[in-house]
Design a protein around this motif. Sequence first.
Motif, PDB file in Angstrom:
ATOM      1  N   VAL A  57      10.683  30.412  36.513  1.00  0.00           N
ATOM      2  CA  VAL A  57       9.891  31.332  35.696  1.00  0.00           C
ATOM      3  C   VAL A  57      10.665  32.611  35.401  1.00  0.00           C
ATOM      4  CG1 VAL A  57       7.782  32.706  35.557  1.00  0.00           C
ATOM      5  CG2 VAL A  57       7.721  30.429  36.599  1.00  0.00           C
ATOM      6  N   TYR A  58      10.732  32.949  34.118  1.00  0.00           N
ATOM      7  CA  TYR A  58      11.238  34.239  33.672  1.00  0.00           C
ATOM      8  C   TYR A  58      10.087  35.007  33.044  1.00  0.00           C
ATOM      9  CZ  TYR A  58      16.082  32.673  34.240  1.00  0.00           C
ATOM     10  OH  TYR A  58      17.274  32.233  34.766  1.00  0.00           O
ATOM     11  N   VAL A  59      10.098  36.322  33.239  1.00  0.00           N
ATOM     12  CA  VAL A  59       9.046  37.177  32.687  1.00  0.00           C
ATOM     13  C   VAL A  59       9.671  38.249  31.811  1.00  0.00           C
ATOM     14  CG1 VAL A  59       7.123  38.724  33.169  1.00  0.00           C
ATOM     15  CG2 VAL A  59       7.600  36.799  34.717  1.00  0.00           C
ATOM     16  N   VAL A  60       9.192  38.351  30.581  1.00  0.00           N
ATOM     17  CA  VAL A  60       9.517  39.483  29.726  1.00  0.00           C
ATOM     18  C   VAL A  60       8.275  40.367  29.729  1.00  0.00           C
ATOM     19  CG1 VAL A  60      10.175  40.258  27.426  1.00  0.00           C
ATOM     20  CG2 VAL A  60      11.078  38.098  28.320  1.00  0.00           C
ATOM     21  N   LYS A  61       8.322  41.418  30.552  1.00  0.00           N
ATOM     22  CA  LYS A  61       7.157  42.264  30.784  1.00  0.00           C
ATOM     23  C   LYS A  61       7.065  43.307  29.665  1.00  0.00           C
ATOM     24  CE  LYS A  61       4.985  44.797  34.588  1.00  0.00           C
ATOM     25  NZ  LYS A  61       5.042  46.143  33.988  1.00  0.00           N
ATOM     26  N   LYS A  71      17.765  41.892  23.959  1.00  0.00           N
ATOM     27  CA  LYS A  71      18.742  41.684  25.026  1.00  0.00           C
ATOM     28  C   LYS A  71      18.142  40.862  26.167  1.00  0.00           C
ATOM     29  CE  LYS A  71      21.579  45.804  24.199  1.00  0.00           C
ATOM     30  NZ  LYS A  71      21.999  47.137  24.730  1.00  0.00           N
ATOM     31  N   ALA A  72      16.864  41.084  26.455  1.00  0.00           N
ATOM     32  CA  ALA A  72      16.206  40.320  27.518  1.00  0.00           C
ATOM     33  C   ALA A  72      16.185  38.838  27.181  1.00  0.00           C
ATOM     34  CB  ALA A  72      14.781  40.842  27.731  1.00  0.00           C
ATOM     35  N   PHE A  73      15.784  38.514  25.971  1.00  0.00           N
ATOM     36  CA  PHE A  73      15.762  37.110  25.550  1.00  0.00           C
ATOM     37  C   PHE A  73      17.169  36.519  25.527  1.00  0.00           C
ATOM     38  CE2 PHE A  73      11.496  37.958  23.600  1.00  0.00           C
ATOM     39  CZ  PHE A  73      10.820  36.954  24.280  1.00  0.00           C
ATOM     40  N   THR A  74      18.142  37.330  25.101  1.00  0.00           N
ATOM     41  CA  THR A  74      19.530  36.854  25.074  1.00  0.00           C
ATOM     42  C   THR A  74      20.027  36.570  26.484  1.00  0.00           C
ATOM     43  OG1 THR A  74      20.012  38.100  23.050  1.00  0.00           O
ATOM     44  CG2 THR A  74      21.884  37.434  24.394  1.00  0.00           C
ATOM     45  N   ARG A  75      19.646  37.438  27.441  1.00  0.00           N
ATOM     46  CA  ARG A  75      20.072  37.240  28.823  1.00  0.00           C
ATOM     47  C   ARG A  75      19.453  35.979  29.413  1.00  0.00           C
ATOM     48  NH1 ARG A  75      24.093  37.064  31.928  1.00  0.00           N
ATOM     49  NH2 ARG A  75      23.545  37.161  34.147  1.00  0.00           N
ATOM     50  N   ALA A 117      13.605  35.717  36.883  1.00  0.00           N
ATOM     51  CA  ALA A 117      13.809  37.169  36.865  1.00  0.00           C
ATOM     52  C   ALA A 117      12.753  37.808  35.983  1.00  0.00           C
ATOM     53  CB  ALA A 117      15.210  37.517  36.352  1.00  0.00           C
ATOM     54  N   VAL A 118      12.568  39.120  36.183  1.00  0.00           N
ATOM     55  CA  VAL A 118      11.656  39.902  35.353  1.00  0.00           C
ATOM     56  C   VAL A 118      12.467  40.910  34.549  1.00  0.00           C
ATOM     57  CG1 VAL A 118       9.737  41.537  35.327  1.00  0.00           C
ATOM     58  CG2 VAL A 118       9.747  39.661  36.984  1.00  0.00           C
ATOM     59  N   TYR A 119      12.207  40.980  33.262  1.00  0.00           N
ATOM     60  CA  TYR A 119      12.848  41.965  32.397  1.00  0.00           C
ATOM     61  C   TYR A 119      11.760  42.867  31.816  1.00  0.00           C
ATOM     62  CZ  TYR A 119      16.917  38.935  32.738  1.00  0.00           C
ATOM     63  OH  TYR A 119      17.969  38.186  33.223  1.00  0.00           O
ATOM     64  N   SER A 120      12.015  44.170  31.775  1.00  0.00           N
ATOM     65  CA  SER A 120      11.038  45.139  31.277  1.00  0.00           C
ATOM     66  C   SER A 120      11.657  45.947  30.147  1.00  0.00           C
ATOM     67  CB  SER A 120      10.564  46.064  32.407  1.00  0.00           C
ATOM     68  OG  SER A 120       9.933  45.332  33.433  1.00  0.00           O
ATOM     69  N   PRO A 121      11.768  45.394  28.963  1.00  0.00           N
ATOM     70  CA  PRO A 121      12.402  46.096  27.838  1.00  0.00           C
ATOM     71  C   PRO A 121      11.566  47.286  27.384  1.00  0.00           C
ATOM     72  CG  PRO A 121      11.349  44.068  27.088  1.00  0.00           C
ATOM     73  CD  PRO A 121      11.285  44.045  28.579  1.00  0.00           C
ATOM     74  N   ILE A 122      12.238  48.309  26.864  1.00  0.00           N
ATOM     75  CA  ILE A 122      11.584  49.525  26.419  1.00  0.00           C
ATOM     76  C   ILE A 122      11.456  49.570  24.896  1.00  0.00           C
ATOM     77  CG2 ILE A 122      13.656  50.956  26.241  1.00  0.00           C
ATOM     78  CD1 ILE A 122      10.242  52.058  27.638  1.00  0.00           C
ATOM     79  N   VAL A 157       8.793  30.765  30.306  1.00  0.00           N
ATOM     80  CA  VAL A 157       9.084  32.142  29.937  1.00  0.00           C
ATOM     81  C   VAL A 157       7.757  32.812  29.577  1.00  0.00           C
ATOM     82  CG1 VAL A 157      10.331  33.696  28.400  1.00  0.00           C
ATOM     83  CG2 VAL A 157      11.376  31.528  29.086  1.00  0.00           C
ATOM     84  N   ILE A 158       7.377  33.819  30.341  1.00  0.00           N
ATOM     85  CA  ILE A 158       6.110  34.520  30.140  1.00  0.00           C
ATOM     86  C   ILE A 158       6.383  35.828  29.416  1.00  0.00           C
ATOM     87  CG2 ILE A 158       4.120  35.579  31.280  1.00  0.00           C
ATOM     88  CD1 ILE A 158       4.738  33.737  33.695  1.00  0.00           C
ATOM     89  N   VAL A 159       5.724  36.028  28.284  1.00  0.00           N
ATOM     90  CA  VAL A 159       5.800  37.293  27.558  1.00  0.00           C
ATOM     91  C   VAL A 159       4.436  37.950  27.695  1.00  0.00           C
ATOM     92  CG1 VAL A 159       6.287  38.416  25.364  1.00  0.00           C
ATOM     93  CG2 VAL A 159       7.467  36.291  25.960  1.00  0.00           C
TER      94      VAL A 159
END
Length: 218
Positions: free
Chosen positions: A107-111, A161-165, A149-154, A79-81
């Motif tokens: 690999v998951y990305v929290v952008k 929610k991204a981490f929960t998903r 997947a890539v998540y781009s939280p605002i 998991v990449i933050v």
Amino acid sequence: EKDAAIRFFKQVIRPEKDQAALFSVATITRLEQPLTKNVSQLVSAIENFTNPEGATALLDGIIKAANYLRDYQGRRVIVIVSDGEDTLSDSSLEDVVKAIQSANCQVYVVKTTDFENLKITGNRTATSTTRALTAERRMQEISQQTGGAVYSPIDEDELNKAFTRISAELSEQYILSYYPENTGERGQFREISLKVKNKQNVTVRSRKGYYVPKSVIR
């Protein structure tokens, strides 16, 4: 970000089954916490992070994490933050994808680009630059090739929610196995495709292929 990462580890780690390690990435990549089942150790390592300084060798760091997980049994997830930008690495995107696929990592990305921009400027979206667009494409390619997947939280809510998903996806997966009729040459990349029959509106996340092991035990 640190608070959300702590909540993520508390959600996803099952002490009887799971382990996690923690890396920091700057000019160099450091293993801040080796693999452990102890969530308290992970939390302590996150809380002790200092403010980031120097350059960012993100691609080199991802390869280091993949190689670290290579010898461990079970599913391997990174998991990449990060904002995805790289200012120092010697490694290319191709090097990273090969290392991750060879180590069988998802690999998951929290952008963090939009999240950080809102915090700093009050604007919901950052001004696009060549480096930012390159980082976006890079993170998308890495995650897609490995079934992540890539998540781009605002904001903080979307970050949580991204981490929960991600936590939910890691606990709701199938493992499929098969034997290819032709094993192929050792070291060769073999593409695979996975589809769900007779189902509409279903998103399938799976790796795009694998490398034939260079040594085969028969």
